[in-house]
Each structure stands twice: as structure tokens, then as C-alpha cells.
Design a protein around this motif. Structure first.
Motif, mmCIF file in Angstrom:
data_model
loop_
_atom_site.group_PDB
_atom_site.id
_atom_site.type_symbol
_atom_site.label_atom_id
_atom_site.label_comp_id
_atom_site.label_asym_id
_atom_site.label_seq_id
_atom_site.Cartn_x
_atom_site.Cartn_y
_atom_site.Cartn_z
ATOM 1 N N GLN A 1 -11.871 3.395 3.247
ATOM 2 C CA GLN A 1 -11.784 4.629 2.455
ATOM 3 C C GLN A 1 -13.147 5.292 2.336
ATOM 4 O O GLN A 1 -13.261 6.511 2.409
ATOM 5 N N VAL B 1 -5.001 2.686 4.953
ATOM 6 C CA VAL B 1 -5.781 1.485 4.637
ATOM 7 C C VAL B 1 -4.888 0.247 4.732
ATOM 8 O O VAL B 1 -5.290 -0.799 5.241
ATOM 9 N N PRO C 1 -10.409 -1.766 1.634
ATOM 10 C CA PRO C 1 -10.345 -0.430 1.022
ATOM 11 C C PRO C 1 -11.725 0.194 0.824
ATOM 12 O O PRO C 1 -11.886 1.407 0.997
ATOM 13 N N THR D 1 -4.453 5.751 1.224
ATOM 14 C CA THR D 1 -3.977 4.428 0.820
ATOM 15 C C THR D 1 -3.047 3.811 1.861
ATOM 16 O O THR D 1 -3.157 2.619 2.192
ATOM 17 N N SER E 1 0.833 -1.203 0.000
ATOM 18 C CA SER E 1 0.000 0.000 0.000
ATOM 19 C C SER E 1 0.870 1.256 0.000
ATOM 20 O O SER E 1 0.519 2.275 -0.619
#
Length: 365
Positions: free
Chosen positions: A164, A174, A160, A171, A38
Motif C-alpha cells: 500500500q 493487497v 500491507p 485492500t 481482504s
């Protein structure tokens, strides 16, 4: 192939820890990779393509070591030893012994009526599917672990979407949520030590079913974790709550995965590779299919009801290990293949007692 290979190398009594190490590596890799990658994707000078390049580099480093792994199948090892003995005997130039006599003295069982390559491929391809379709134990355990593995893939893909969409994580943050998968994996690995204690204590009376204590508890945790993940996924609820649900669910999936591998290996002994291959085929086909509808499922049903659906499936299938634990011996008695396997094991014990070379698979896998 890993489960069958471990069954080749270590006896049943020593296999529990090795199977748990294999399972740990499998789950730990699936959880630690998103954490690392990530941050690769989050860097503008790298991006998602470098995730693939790093994988290629790691594969290139590991490939030479993989190619050096020695043969483990007993029948293949015996054939090679017999061939080496024949070669050494001929080099001695013993005129009193003909080539036919040498071949008869040093002969592995699997060399007698050895099937051709086409027949080997046919048997190796069809036997796992035959076991999957005709053996109730293989079928229902495969369905159970297939759903668990599919939900594991869904959890991986849904993180995600939820963190998110609901919590507005970037990102990199996450990626850190995948630590919940790592925690669940570690808990599952540590819990296996208690499972091994129960196995050693009860295997004499329970047989292969002594492998299922952790799987029974794990099946319940799998359902509970899905429900926690479902009904804590709200913006006004701290993100720690769904992370706890993920960890509990992964702990359950780990216990299910390991329990199925150990139980099938113990139940089908010399045919463990075929039983595990049939299970792995269904498990990966189902899990791969789940990823095609994860986004649509969570969009149309909402994260709450999407995860609730999987929790309901997990709760229904949690009955599988309990049925196997209490009725496994009776189910095996009604299996034609199990009867054949029992006769084969009796023959192997007799031949080992006489000191003759034995190939349990007769070169068929």
C-alpha cells in the motif's frame, strides 16, 4: 498437541507425509485467509467485523467434528480396555474369582502407582519447559524455528505496509499478494516428497538426522528470500520481485517448520509431545512478540533494512541444522535425558516382546 498426536498414531517410518499435510494445512490457512478476508473488509456493506463473524461461523461448524476425534494416547487406550475387561468379568458373576484377582489380571501399566491430577498437571506443564532449557537440541531448534515463525508473522503484517505504501495497492489487491505465501507453501509441500525419498534412503545410517536434508536447504532459502524481499522493495521495481522473495522465504520457513517437527518427534519418540510442546511455546511467544514492533521496525529502518535484519538472523541460524546433521549423535550421547530415553525404549522393546501391556508415558502426559 498435533505433532504429539500424529506421533501417537503413526510409526516413524509413516509419519513424514502426515506431518507435511499438517504443516501444509497450517501454512495454507495462514495464506488463503488474508486473500479471502481482504475482500470482506473492502466491501462497505461488510467491513472488518464480518471477518470475526465468519470465523465464529466456521468454528461453530467445525466444533462438533473436533469433539468426535477419538483418543490416541496408548496408555489411555490401554487403561480403558483394562477397565472394560474388569467390568465384563464382574458381570459374568464368576464366584471363583475375587475382585482383587480380576483387577490383577486386567491391569494397564499406567494404573500402577498412577499419579494424581495435580501431579499430572505439574509434570505436563513443567517437562516441556525442562526439555527446552536443558536439552541443547530442543533449545537451538526451538530458537531457529521461533525466529522463522516470527519472520513469517512479520511478512504477513508487512505486506500491507509495503504494497500500500510503495505500490499504492488497494485492500483487495493487497490481499492477492498473499498468493505468494500460498505458492511458497505449495513448493514446500511438494519438496517434502524428495525429502521423504532421502529419509528412506539414509535413515538406517543417519537416524533422526535424515529428516534434516530439506531443513538445511530451507534454512538457506529462508535467508535468501528475506534478502530478495528487502532489496526489491522499491517503487521503481516491479511488485513481482518482492513477491518472489516472499515465496522463497515461505518455502524455507515451511521446510524449517516441518523439519523441526519431524526431527524432534523422531529424537524424543515417546516424549515427543513434551519436546514439541516446549518448541511450540517458544515459537509462538517469539512470533507473537514480533508483531508488536513490525510497523515501527519498517517505519524506522525502512523496508529494505528491516527485512535485511531478518535475513541476517536467518543466515546466522541456518547453521543449526548443519550442526545437528553432522554432530547430532554426539550431542545426544552427552544428554542425560537421551540416555534415560534410550533405557526406556529398551525396556519398552523387552515388554512388547513378552506381550505385557505398555504405556510409554506412564500416564504422565
Amino acid at each position: 498437541m498435533v505433532g504429539g498426536t500424529l506421533a501417537d498414531i503413526w510409526p516413524t517410518s509413516e509419519r513424514g507425509l502426515l506431518m507435511s499435510l499438517f504443516t501444509f494445512a497450517c501454512f495454507f490457512g495462514n495464506s488463503i485467509a488474508p486473500i479471502a478476508m481482504s475482500w470482506v473488509e473492502a466491501r462497505p456493506d461488510l467491513g472488518w467485523r464480518w471477518i470475526q463473524w465468519i470465523q465464529v461461523i466456521l468454528f461453530g461448524v467445525c466444533l462438533p467434528f473436533i469433539m468426535l476425534i477419538p483418543e490416541t494416547r496408548e496408555g489411555v487406550i490401554l487403561r480403558r480396555k483394562a477397565a472394560q475387561k474388569r467390568k465384563e468379568s464382574r458381570k459374568l458373576g464368576n464366584q471363583s474369582t475375587t475382585d482383587v484377582a480380576v483387577d490383577c489380571v486386567y491391569l494397564a501399566r499406567s494404573e500402577i502407582n498412577k499419579p494424581g491430577l495435580v501431579e499430572l498437571i505439574k509434570v505436563s506443564s513443567l517437562r516441556p519447559l525442562w526439555l527446552l532449557c536443558t536439552e541443547p537440541i530442543v533449545l537451538f531448534f526451538s530458537i531457529w524455528v521461533a525466529v522463522a515463525w516470527g519472520v513469517y508473522y512479520v511478512l504477513t503484517a508487512s505486506i500491507p505496509l509495503i504494497f500500500q505504501g510503495l505500490y499504492k495497492f488497494d485492500t483487495g489487491r493487497v490481499g492477492l499478494v498473499y498468493l505468494a505465501l500460498t505458492i511458497g507453501t505449495i513448493l514446500g509441500f511438494v519438496g517434502n516428497f524428495y525429502q521423504e525419498r532421502l529419509y528412506r534412503k539414509n535413515v538406517a545410517t543417519r537416524g533422526p538426522e535424515a529428516r534434516l536434508y530439506a531443513a538445511m536447504f530451507g534454512g538457506i532459502c529462508f535467508a535468501v528470500g528475506c534478502f530478495i524481499y528487502a532489496w526489491t522493495s522499491f517503487p521503481h521495481v516491479t511488485y513481482i520481485a518482492p513477491c518472489i522473495g516472499i515465496a522463497v522465504a515461505v518455502f524455507g520457513i515451511f521446510s524449517i517448520y516441518l523439519g523441526v517437527f519431524n526431527f524432534l518427534a523422531d529424537s524424543y519418540t515417546v516424549y515427543a509431545s513434551s519436546a514439541l510442546a516446549g518448541q511450540s511455546f517458544l515459537r509462538n511467544m517469539v512470533a507473537g512478540g514480533f508483531t508488536f514492533f513490525t510497523r515501527q521496525l519498517y517505519t524506522n529502518l525502512t523496508p529494505r533494512w528491516g527485512s535485511t535484519l531478518f535475513g541476517g538472523l536467518a543466515a546466522i541460524l541456518a547453521v543449526v541444522p548443519f550442526l545437528a546433521f553432522f554432530y547430532g549423535p554426539q550431542i545426544r550421547k552427552g544428554s542425560k535425558f537421551a540416555k534415560t530415553l534410550a533405557a526406556e525404549e529398551e525396556r519398552l522393546r523387552d515388554e512388547r516382546g513378552t506381550g505385557r501391556s505398555v504405556d510409554p508415558e506412564k500416564g504422565s502426559e
